[in-house]
Design an enzyme around this catalytic site. Structure first.
Site, PDB file in Angstrom:
ATOM      1  N   LYS A 121      24.672  37.416  32.862  1.00 17.28           N
ATOM      2  CA  LYS A 121      25.784  36.649  33.422  1.00 17.28           C
ATOM      3  C   LYS A 121      25.788  36.935  34.922  1.00 17.28           C
ATOM      4  O   LYS A 121      26.120  38.041  35.359  1.00 17.28           O
ATOM      5  CB  LYS A 121      27.112  37.071  32.799  1.00 17.28           C
ATOM      6  CG  LYS A 121      28.277  36.235  33.303  1.00 17.28           C
ATOM      7  CD  LYS A 121      29.555  36.552  32.565  1.00 17.28           C
ATOM      8  CE  LYS A 121      30.645  35.535  32.867  1.00 17.28           C
ATOM      9  NZ  LYS A 121      30.953  35.393  34.296  1.00 17.28           N
ATOM     10  N   ARG A 142      31.854  24.414  41.480  1.00 12.82           N
ATOM     11  CA  ARG A 142      32.624  24.140  40.275  1.00 12.82           C
ATOM     12  C   ARG A 142      34.039  23.676  40.613  1.00 12.82           C
ATOM     13  O   ARG A 142      34.605  22.836  39.914  1.00 12.82           O
ATOM     14  CB  ARG A 142      32.694  25.393  39.403  1.00 12.82           C
ATOM     15  CG  ARG A 142      33.399  25.088  38.098  1.00 12.82           C
ATOM     16  CD  ARG A 142      33.321  26.250  37.153  1.00 12.82           C
ATOM     17  NE  ARG A 142      34.323  27.258  37.479  1.00 12.82           N
ATOM     18  CZ  ARG A 142      34.709  28.198  36.644  1.00 12.82           C
ATOM     19  NH1 ARG A 142      34.166  28.289  35.442  1.00 12.82           N
ATOM     20  NH2 ARG A 142      35.617  29.078  36.995  1.00 12.82           N
ATOM     21  N   LYS A 320      31.088  41.109  28.638  1.00 13.10           N
ATOM     22  CA  LYS A 320      31.208  41.684  29.977  1.00 13.10           C
ATOM     23  C   LYS A 320      30.805  43.153  30.007  1.00 13.10           C
ATOM     24  O   LYS A 320      31.014  43.892  29.046  1.00 13.10           O
ATOM     25  CB  LYS A 320      32.663  41.544  30.468  1.00 13.10           C
ATOM     26  CG  LYS A 320      33.166  40.114  30.545  1.00 13.10           C
ATOM     27  CD  LYS A 320      32.661  39.391  31.774  1.00 13.10           C
ATOM     28  CE  LYS A 320      33.319  39.853  33.021  1.00 13.10           C
ATOM     29  NZ  LYS A 320      34.400  38.982  33.494  1.00 13.10           N
ATOM     30  N   CYS A 414      36.890  72.412  62.037  1.00 12.67           N
ATOM     31  CA  CYS A 414      35.977  72.251  60.906  1.00 12.67           C
ATOM     32  C   CYS A 414      36.575  72.920  59.664  1.00 12.67           C
ATOM     33  O   CYS A 414      36.949  74.094  59.716  1.00 12.67           O
ATOM     34  CB  CYS A 414      34.630  72.889  61.249  1.00 12.67           C
ATOM     35  SG  CYS A 414      33.513  73.015  59.846  1.00 12.67           S
ATOM     36  N   CYS A 432      31.195  69.006  63.460  1.00 13.74           N
ATOM     37  CA  CYS A 432      31.606  70.371  63.738  1.00 13.74           C
ATOM     38  C   CYS A 432      30.723  70.869  64.883  1.00 13.74           C
ATOM     39  O   CYS A 432      29.518  70.666  64.867  1.00 13.74           O
ATOM     40  CB  CYS A 432      31.385  71.214  62.485  1.00 13.74           C
ATOM     41  SG  CYS A 432      31.306  72.979  62.818  1.00 13.74           S
TER      42      CYS A 432
HETATM   43  S1  IVH Z   1      26.896  29.031  30.784  1.00 16.93           S
HETATM   44  C1  IVH Z   1      29.821  25.735  29.233  1.00 16.93           C
HETATM   45  N1  IVH Z   1      25.401  30.995  31.559  1.00 16.93           N
HETATM   46  O1  IVH Z   1      30.196  32.380  34.207  1.00 16.93           O
HETATM   47  C2  IVH Z   1      29.220  27.047  29.597  1.00 16.93           C
HETATM   48  N2  IVH Z   1      27.455  30.657  32.667  1.00 16.93           N
HETATM   49  O2  IVH Z   1      32.878  32.824  33.232  1.00 16.93           O
HETATM   50  C3  IVH Z   1      28.574  27.002  30.906  1.00 16.93           C
HETATM   51  N3  IVH Z   1      27.848  32.244  34.504  1.00 16.93           N
HETATM   52  O3  IVH Z   1      31.408  29.197  34.981  1.00 16.93           O
HETATM   53  C4  IVH Z   1      28.317  28.314  31.475  1.00 16.93           C
HETATM   54  N4  IVH Z   1      25.973  33.341  34.297  1.00 16.93           N
HETATM   55  O4  IVH Z   1      29.810  30.399  36.608  1.00 16.93           O
HETATM   56  C5  IVH Z   1      26.556  30.339  31.739  1.00 16.93           C
HETATM   57  N5  IVH Z   1      23.927  32.708  32.185  1.00 16.93           N
HETATM   58  C6  IVH Z   1      25.079  32.037  32.347  1.00 16.93           C
HETATM   59  C7  IVH Z   1      25.994  32.398  33.351  1.00 16.93           C
HETATM   60  C8  IVH Z   1      27.176  31.687  33.473  1.00 16.93           C
HETATM   61  C9  IVH Z   1      27.094  33.229  34.986  1.00 16.93           C
HETATM   62  C10 IVH Z   1      29.172  31.910  35.049  1.00 16.93           C
HETATM   63  C11 IVH Z   1      29.420  30.462  35.264  1.00 16.93           C
HETATM   64  C12 IVH Z   1      30.616  30.154  34.413  1.00 16.93           C
HETATM   65  C13 IVH Z   1      31.278  31.482  34.338  1.00 16.93           C
HETATM   66  C14 IVH Z   1      32.205  31.601  33.186  1.00 16.93           C
END
Ligand code: IVH
Length: 688
Positions: A121, A142, A320, A414, A432
């Site tokens: 992610k 976005r 996460k 010091c 120092c």
């Molecule tokens: S898929 C409909 N894949 O995480 C699903 N998102 O918290 C589309 N993100 O808006 C998202 N890495 O900005 C997807 N490997 C990944 C991702 C990812 C980061 C972000 C993305 C999304 C957000 C959601």
């Protein structure tokens, strides 16, 4: 509390939360300058969501819980996403992830494990890029998920964004979605430059990426180290994509759309969890930040059957990682003294779980950083712990400053040895001044003192100094002269003979020169050449110790900063005491009257150096000449007094010959240093 009172309290809390969240949304989405870590923002959101669930009568359509992201900033054209850009549900534990997998299988009516894809992610800025007939036409952020900002021109500047798709077989219209990130190395470099110019820095790579992409001037974006990774599809027209996410991503790669090398197809939720652990281990080594992993149902027809809930797909989830930034209180500041005497402020924190560990101390770097970030004791601060890196205080949450905060003050003494602390104007680091005395600097000071070009005590190396100091036999350099044979042979790997040799080397070192002795003291920025110039100029230690800044600055090569270091060193009583004991132990040198200040014997003369000298480095040669009042230039002209030639000279020699400038070899140069009054004679001999 009565039910009405409780309801009223909830209503007020809901309003307060919305105000606070809107404020942070603005900082995050519009200014790219968030003030609180994501984890804290998520908690505010969670609290609001829970209250709204309990009191649905207070839900309003404009509540931050009803929206996906921020509003587009002014200045960019707005782009409407035909397929909304949604977000992902978050999971924080294995249990969360297993529950999600169960829901997926229940809905699909599948008993066995489902094929998932797993991928990092990315912690960046989500973007969408439309390719028409294989050509990049429009790209957008976005935004709020429905409408984003048109950042086409900026996206075009990113190298990993193909302006035209490779290969063939792409749909006539293909919307590729992904994330713009800034690699950590590029982020550090960007902030370093910003700091040097006194400009605002970014708090983390994600904000730097967002701030860079949302520049109104694409030329600015072009200079920022941005990269893109694709991971999803938006609109598709006039063509087909493969039946699974995994294969779609393989096609993306063929078309030149960069996909992470860490994309995997895994077997069931156990495969997902193994991937999670693997990426968590890899996290510190990745060139960019990730804040978790994403699992997706691989089969697209199954994705379609699962569909969406409010703002997120049911077929994907973000697992996460522990947050790398958290918020906590700064209780106090302690000062650590390093081997070179540098004082580092260490934050004492209310313990906080961050980056997978409990942190109660973090570095504040130096006084400059404290001032720049405006950190006070008692403040709420953001602490960052990434991988094995030392935890640091990144910023302060100014809007939460309590009324009773106290400024952080640099100690005057010091904390280790009580000597005076100085911070030269314009310098970030305070030190120092008890270099000869301070236990924190002891080992360094002794090693330097004994080194070959200083007192030249043969055989006194690092291992030995460690032992001598750790056993308490030597507290400062003067103690070296009181070591006994018995003490030495009690040390590890120290035989009778080597103890004898060391004692003899120590004895020999007593006979020295003023220049060596001065250098051995380890005064900041007093190198060998400066020490020699000081010795030549003043002739006696007594005169140097009592010289004023102005008098010191008369020595060629000594500027205001060095003069200040010298004065401070000798002002410190601890240092003077050690010097006294060295002299009492028998360290001695010859003194002379000194060369009264005034113009040097080579005043107004210009020399050029070329080739390698055997007896000194070019830097030393330069300093020795400067000490005599001469100027050293990088290029030969008719006005050059002489060119000094070492081995393998460069084109400067040829130029000197062409212009008829005298040439001195190393022998003549050494003669000149010893007898600058013989300049004319030497020049005649060197006429080319
Ligand atoms: S898929 C409909 N894949 O995480 C699903 N998102 O918290 C589309 N993100 O808006 C998202 N890495 O900005 C997807 N490997 C990944 C991702 C990812 C980061 C972000 C993305 C999304 C957000 C959601």
């Amino acid at each position: 509390m009565s039910a009405t009172a409780e309801r009223e309290r909830a209503r007020r809390r809901i309003e307060a939360l919305r105000r606070e969240i809107r404020h942070h949304d603005y900082l995050y989405y519009v200014l790219d300058q968030p003030e609180i870590p994501d984890a804290e923002y998520d908690r505010l959101m969670e609290e609001l969501r829970a209250l709204e669930a309990k009191y649905p009568e207070f839900v309003t359509p404009d509540s931050p819980t009803r929206r996906v992201g921020g509003q587009p900033a002014a200045g960019f054209r707005t782009v409407r996403h035909e397929v909304p850009m949604l977000s992902l549900e978050n999971a924080f534990s294995e249990a969360d992830v297993r529950a999600w997998d169960q829901r997926v299988r229940d809905r699909l009516g599948v008993a066995g494990p489902v094929d998932y894809t797993a991928e990092p992610k990315f912690d960046g800025l989500a973007v969408t890029l439309i390719y028409e007939d294989g050509v990049f036409t429009v790209g957008a952020t976005r935004g709020d998920g429905i409408e984003g900002e048109d950042v086409t021109a900026n996206l075009r500047t990113i190298r990993s964004v193909p302006l035209r798709l490779h290969g063939s077989g792409w749909p006539q219209v293909l919307e590729a979605r992904g994330e713009v990130v800034m690699p950590r190395a590029g982020f550090e470099a960007l902030n370093r430059r910003a700091r040097e110019r006194g400009e605002k820095t970014f708090v983390n790579p994600r904000n730097a990426a967002a701030g860079s992409l949302r520049q109104l001037d694409p030329r600015v974006t072009a200079e920022r180290p941005l990269e893109v990774y694709f991971y999803a599809v938006g609109k598709v027209e006039g063509g087909e994509l493969p039946a699974t996410h995994y294969e779609t991503m393989l096609r993306f790669r063929e078309w030149g759309l960069r996909v992470t090398e860490h994309l995997r197809r895994v077997d069931g939720i156990d495969g997902c969890l193994r991937f999670h652990d693997e990426m968590l281990r890899l996290r510190p080594e990745l060139p960019y930040d990730i804040d978790g992993v994403v699992y997706k149902v691989d089969r697209i027809d199954w994705q379609q059957r699962l569909g969406f809930v409010s703002r997120a797909p049911r077929w994907a989830i973000a697992h996460k990682f522990p947050a790398q930034e958290e918020i906590t209180r700064l209780r106090d500041v302690e000062w650590q003294v390093g081997r070179t005497g540098a004082l580092t402020p260490v934050a004492i924190l209310e313990p906080v779980f961050v980056g997978g560990a409990t942190v109660s101390r973090a570095t504040l770097h130096n006084m400059d950083e404290i001032e720049r970030k405006d950190i006070h004791i008692g403040d709420w601060v953001i602490v960052r712990r990434a991988g094995d890196v030392i935890p640091e205080v990144v910023s302060v949450v100014a809007s939460r400053r309590p009324p009773d905060v106290r400024p952080i003050l640099l100690p005057k003494k010091c904390p280790v040895c009580g000597s005076a602390v100085v911070r030269p104007p314009g310098e970030a680091i305070a030190r120092c001044t008890g270099g000869l005395y301070c236990p924190a600097q002891r080992k360094n000071a002794i090693l330097h003192f004994a080194s070959r070009r200083a007192m030249d005590i043969d055989g006194l190396g690092e291992k030995l100094v460690d032992q001598l100091v750790d056993k308490g036999l030597v507290k400062d350099v003067a103690d070296l002269y009181h070591l006994t044979h018995e003490q030495l042979i009690s040390l590890e790997r120290m035989g009778d003979k080597s103890a004898q040799n060391l004692l003899e080397a120590i004895e020999r070192s007593k006979e020295t020169t003023l220049a060596r002795f001065l250098y051995a003291l380890g005064i900041r920025e007093v190198g060998e050449a400066t020490a020699r110039a000081l010795a030549d100029h003043f002739g006696s230690l007594e005169r140097i110790m009592h010289a004023s800044r102005e008098e010191l600055e008369e020595v060629p090569d000594v500027g205001p900063v060095v003069a200040e270091h010298i004065v401070e060193f000798f002002r410190e009583p601890h240092n003077r005491e050690v010097i006294q004991r060295l002299i009492e132990a028998g360290v001695r040198w010859e003194e002379h009257e000194g060369r009264p200040s005034g113009p040097g014997p080579l005043d107004g003369r210009t020399f050029v150096l070329t080739g390698a000298l055997q007896h000194m480095t070019r830097e030393e040669a330069r300093e020795r000449l400067a000490a005599l009042g001469a100027r050293v230039s990088g290029s030969v002209s008719r006005r050059t007094t002489a060119v000094i030639v070492g081995e393998n000279p460069g084109s400067k020699l040829a130029k000197a010959e062409r212009l008829g400038v005298p040439v001195l070899d190393e022998q003549a140069f050494l003669a000149l240093l010893a007898h600058p009054e013989r300049l004319n004679e030497l020049l005649e001999e060197g006429e080319s």
